[in-house]
Design a protein around this motif. Structure first.
Motif, PDB file in Angstrom:
ATOM      1  N   ILE A 128       0.862  -1.100   0.143  1.00 45.52           N
ATOM      2  CA  ILE A 128      -0.126   0.087  -0.565  1.00 45.52           C
ATOM      3  C   ILE A 128       1.137   1.084  -0.276  1.00 45.52           C
ATOM      4  CG2 ILE A 128      -1.719   1.738   1.742  1.00 45.52           C
ATOM      5  CD1 ILE A 128      -2.732  -1.047   0.134  1.00 45.52           C
ATOM      6  N   VAL A 129       1.757   1.494   1.316  1.00 44.82           N
ATOM      7  CA  VAL A 129       2.929   2.616   0.261  1.00 44.82           C
ATOM      8  C   VAL A 129       3.469   2.451  -0.413  1.00 44.82           C
ATOM      9  CG1 VAL A 129       4.585   4.159   2.126  1.00 44.82           C
ATOM     10  CG2 VAL A 129       3.273   2.181   3.366  1.00 44.82           C
ATOM     11  N   GLY A 130       3.918   1.268  -1.108  1.00 49.22           N
ATOM     12  CA  GLY A 130       4.448   1.763  -2.417  1.00 49.22           C
ATOM     13  C   GLY A 130       3.796   2.663  -3.189  1.00 49.22           C
ATOM     14  N   ARG A 131       2.117   1.844  -3.420  1.00 48.31           N
ATOM     15  CA  ARG A 131       1.661   1.882  -3.881  1.00 48.31           C
ATOM     16  C   ARG A 131       0.956   3.941  -4.773  1.00 48.31           C
ATOM     17  NH1 ARG A 131      -3.872  -1.262  -4.327  1.00 48.31           N
ATOM     18  NH2 ARG A 131      -4.257   0.143  -6.206  1.00 48.31           N
ATOM     19  N   ILE A 132       1.410   4.533  -2.724  1.00 46.62           N
ATOM     20  CA  ILE A 132       1.124   5.400  -2.492  1.00 46.62           C
ATOM     21  C   ILE A 132       2.364   6.445  -3.145  1.00 46.62           C
ATOM     22  CG2 ILE A 132       0.888   7.446   0.040  1.00 46.62           C
ATOM     23  CD1 ILE A 132      -1.656   5.561  -0.900  1.00 46.62           C
ATOM     24  N   ILE A 133       3.610   5.985  -2.420  1.00 50.98           N
ATOM     25  CA  ILE A 133       4.500   6.914  -3.271  1.00 50.98           C
ATOM     26  C   ILE A 133       5.094   6.766  -4.172  1.00 50.98           C
ATOM     27  CG2 ILE A 133       7.180   6.595  -3.518  1.00 50.98           C
ATOM     28  CD1 ILE A 133       7.147   5.561  -0.482  1.00 50.98           C
ATOM     29  N   ALA A 134       4.643   5.815  -5.670  1.00 51.60           N
ATOM     30  CA  ALA A 134       4.519   6.188  -6.870  1.00 51.60           C
ATOM     31  C   ALA A 134       3.076   6.768  -7.480  1.00 51.60           C
ATOM     32  CB  ALA A 134       4.152   4.588  -7.067  1.00 51.60           C
ATOM     33  N   ASN A 135       2.342   7.398  -6.344  1.00 56.68           N
ATOM     34  CA  ASN A 135       1.361   7.996  -6.381  1.00 56.68           C
ATOM     35  C   ASN A 135       1.867   9.882  -5.806  1.00 56.68           C
ATOM     36  OD1 ASN A 135      -1.179   9.954  -6.569  1.00 56.68           O
ATOM     37  ND2 ASN A 135      -2.531   7.927  -7.769  1.00 56.68           N
ATOM     38  N   LEU A 136       2.288   9.883  -5.156  1.00 67.17           N
ATOM     39  CA  LEU A 136       3.037  11.295  -5.204  1.00 67.17           C
ATOM     40  C   LEU A 136       4.001  11.546  -6.184  1.00 67.17           C
ATOM     41  CD1 LEU A 136       3.043  10.507  -1.053  1.00 67.17           C
ATOM     42  CD2 LEU A 136       1.476  12.217  -2.652  1.00 67.17           C
ATOM     43  N   TYR A 137       4.652  10.673  -6.681  1.00 65.04           N
ATOM     44  CA  TYR A 137       5.867  10.458  -7.537  1.00 65.04           C
ATOM     45  C   TYR A 137       5.093  11.742  -8.505  1.00 65.04           C
ATOM     46  CZ  TYR A 137       9.931  10.237 -10.693  1.00 65.04           C
ATOM     47  OH  TYR A 137      10.360  10.670 -11.514  1.00 65.04           O
ATOM     48  N   LEU A 138       4.538  12.179  -9.067  1.00 65.25           N
ATOM     49  CA  LEU A 138       3.404  12.801 -10.034  1.00 65.25           C
ATOM     50  C   LEU A 138       3.652  14.190  -9.928  1.00 65.25           C
ATOM     51  CD1 LEU A 138       0.259  10.494 -11.203  1.00 65.25           C
ATOM     52  CD2 LEU A 138       2.628  10.884 -12.564  1.00 65.25           C
ATOM     53  N   LEU A 139       3.548  14.359  -8.092  1.00 67.91           N
ATOM     54  CA  LEU A 139       4.216  16.176  -7.236  1.00 67.91           C
ATOM     55  C   LEU A 139       5.126  16.347  -8.384  1.00 67.91           C
ATOM     56  CD1 LEU A 139       1.800  15.604  -4.276  1.00 67.91           C
ATOM     57  CD2 LEU A 139       1.731  16.500  -6.702  1.00 67.91           C
ATOM     58  N   PHE A 140       6.673  15.430  -8.451  1.00 67.56           N
ATOM     59  CA  PHE A 140       7.894  16.136  -7.898  1.00 67.56           C
ATOM     60  C   PHE A 140       8.571  16.133  -9.596  1.00 67.56           C
ATOM     61  CE2 PHE A 140       8.098  12.443  -5.571  1.00 67.56           C
ATOM     62  CZ  PHE A 140       9.282  12.307  -5.822  1.00 67.56           C
ATOM     63  N   SER A 141       7.927  15.083 -10.304  1.00 67.69           N
ATOM     64  CA  SER A 141       8.337  14.185 -11.893  1.00 67.69           C
ATOM     65  C   SER A 141       8.884  15.209 -11.752  1.00 67.69           C
ATOM     66  CB  SER A 141       7.668  13.135 -12.406  1.00 67.69           C
ATOM     67  OG  SER A 141       7.106  14.137 -12.804  1.00 67.69           O
ATOM     68  N   LYS A 142       8.653  16.623 -12.009  1.00 69.34           N
ATOM     69  CA  LYS A 142       9.109  17.612 -13.344  1.00 69.34           C
ATOM     70  C   LYS A 142      10.123  18.552 -12.671  1.00 69.34           C
ATOM     71  CE  LYS A 142       5.170  17.466 -15.375  1.00 69.34           C
ATOM     72  NZ  LYS A 142       3.520  18.595 -15.995  1.00 69.34           N
ATOM     73  N   THR A 143      10.537  18.221 -11.342  1.00 68.74           N
ATOM     74  CA  THR A 143      11.125  18.805 -10.833  1.00 68.74           C
ATOM     75  C   THR A 143      13.059  18.730 -11.696  1.00 68.74           C
ATOM     76  OG1 THR A 143      10.946  18.298  -8.754  1.00 68.74           O
ATOM     77  CG2 THR A 143      13.110  18.962  -8.919  1.00 68.74           C
ATOM     78  N   GLN A 144      13.765  19.947 -11.514  1.00 72.00           N
ATOM     79  CA  GLN A 144      14.353  20.699 -12.763  1.00 72.00           C
ATOM     80  C   GLN A 144      15.581  19.930 -12.051  1.00 72.00           C
ATOM     81  OE1 GLN A 144      14.337  22.692 -15.269  1.00 72.00           O
ATOM     82  NE2 GLN A 144      16.375  22.301 -15.788  1.00 72.00           N
ATOM     83  N   LYS A 145      16.597  19.325 -12.680  1.00 73.24           N
ATOM     84  CA  LYS A 145      17.483  18.171 -12.665  1.00 73.24           C
ATOM     85  C   LYS A 145      19.217  18.576 -13.264  1.00 73.24           C
ATOM     86  CE  LYS A 145      14.964  13.733 -12.692  1.00 73.24           C
ATOM     87  NZ  LYS A 145      13.701  14.536 -13.081  1.00 73.24           N
ATOM     88  N   SER A 146      19.945  18.403 -11.851  1.00 71.98           N
ATOM     89  CA  SER A 146      21.858  19.219 -12.826  1.00 71.98           C
ATOM     90  C   SER A 146      21.670  17.514 -13.213  1.00 71.98           C
ATOM     91  CB  SER A 146      22.256  19.041 -11.198  1.00 71.98           C
ATOM     92  OG  SER A 146      22.691  17.951 -10.271  1.00 71.98           O
ATOM     93  N   LYS A 147      23.175  18.134 -13.683  1.00 73.13           N
ATOM     94  CA  LYS A 147      23.945  17.032 -14.015  1.00 73.13           C
ATOM     95  C   LYS A 147      24.538  15.644 -13.230  1.00 73.13           C
ATOM     96  CE  LYS A 147      25.731  19.910 -17.929  1.00 73.13           C
ATOM     97  NZ  LYS A 147      26.320  20.101 -19.134  1.00 73.13           N
ATOM     98  N   LEU A 148      24.600  16.242 -11.971  1.00 71.87           N
ATOM     99  CA  LEU A 148      24.463  15.049 -11.278  1.00 71.87           C
ATOM    100  C   LEU A 148      23.713  13.820 -11.164  1.00 71.87           C
ATOM    101  CD1 LEU A 148      25.637  17.482  -8.104  1.00 71.87           C
ATOM    102  CD2 LEU A 148      27.434  15.902  -9.346  1.00 71.87           C
TER     103      LEU A 148
END
Length: 201
Positions: free
Chosen positions: A58-78
């Motif tokens: 259940i927790v894994g599914r919740i975390i996967a659902n929440l991922y959509l909130l920050f999947s567009k975070t600007q990423k560095s090259k690191l």
């Protein structure tokens, strides 16, 4: 979680997490303590292995659902690789670390549970990450984590910084030094703080 009611758990989550800024508190103050409670109930024989797996799922599914909130975070090259040790099937802790690092701008490759040592080494050689984070929950998997760290340290031409975490290390905070890791973080929030230091190295 123990009821196995994903929809109810998701509804509860959505009341609390409305913006990306809410995620860290939710992970650290709700999900992590809940998982510890479930683990304790299993150790005490108050719930079955199946019920423990159900709650974790259940927790894994919740975390996967929440991922959509920050999947567009600007990423560095690191780049960072986040993984559980071989034979380690508890992966939600390292999943949280991977998410926190990604929220902080790292380009994260999350490998999940039970990654074979030779495959991890191949990937490290190929992409040359700045950081490799290894999670260990069960103490008997520390030997396998040490073996991976020894292999990483002997790469020669390129050795990433190595951070470890998980319950196995939280019980003995100096243990990370004995198995050859560069850093230890007690939780996902501290992992980000350590990773920010690594950026400057």
């Amino acid at each position: 979680m123990l009821e196995g009611d994903f929809e109810k758990a998701l509804k509860f989550t959505k009341k609390i997490v409305k913006r990306p800024e809410d995620l860290q508190d939710f992970y650290l103050n709700i999900i992590q303590p809940a998982l510890y409670d479930v683990g304790n109930l299993w150790e005490q024989g108050k719930i079955s292995v199946a019920e423990e797996h159900l709650a974790t799922s259940i927790v894994g599914r919740i975390i996967a659902n929440l991922y959509l909130l920050f999947s567009k975070t600007q990423k560095s090259k690191l780049r960072a690789i986040v993984t559980a040790a071989p034979n380690e099937f508890h992966e939600l802790g390292c999943r949280m670390v991977a998410d926190f690092l990604e929220m902080d701008g790292w380009d994260v490759l999350y490998l999940g549970a039970n990654v074979p040592e030779e495959e991890l080494i191949k990937l490290v050689k190929k992409i040359k990450p700045k950081l490799v984070a290894i999670s260990v929950t069960m103490p008997f998997n520390l030997i396998k984590a040490k073996k991976i760290i020894d292999s990483l340290k002997s790469l020669g031409d390129y050795v990433p910084k190595i951070m470890v975490g998980g319950i196995a290390f939280n019980l003995m905070p100096d243990l990370y030094k004995k198995i050859g890791a560069d850093f230890w973080a007690k939780d996902a929030k501290e992992a980000v703080e350590v990773a920010r230091k690594i950026k400057t190295l």
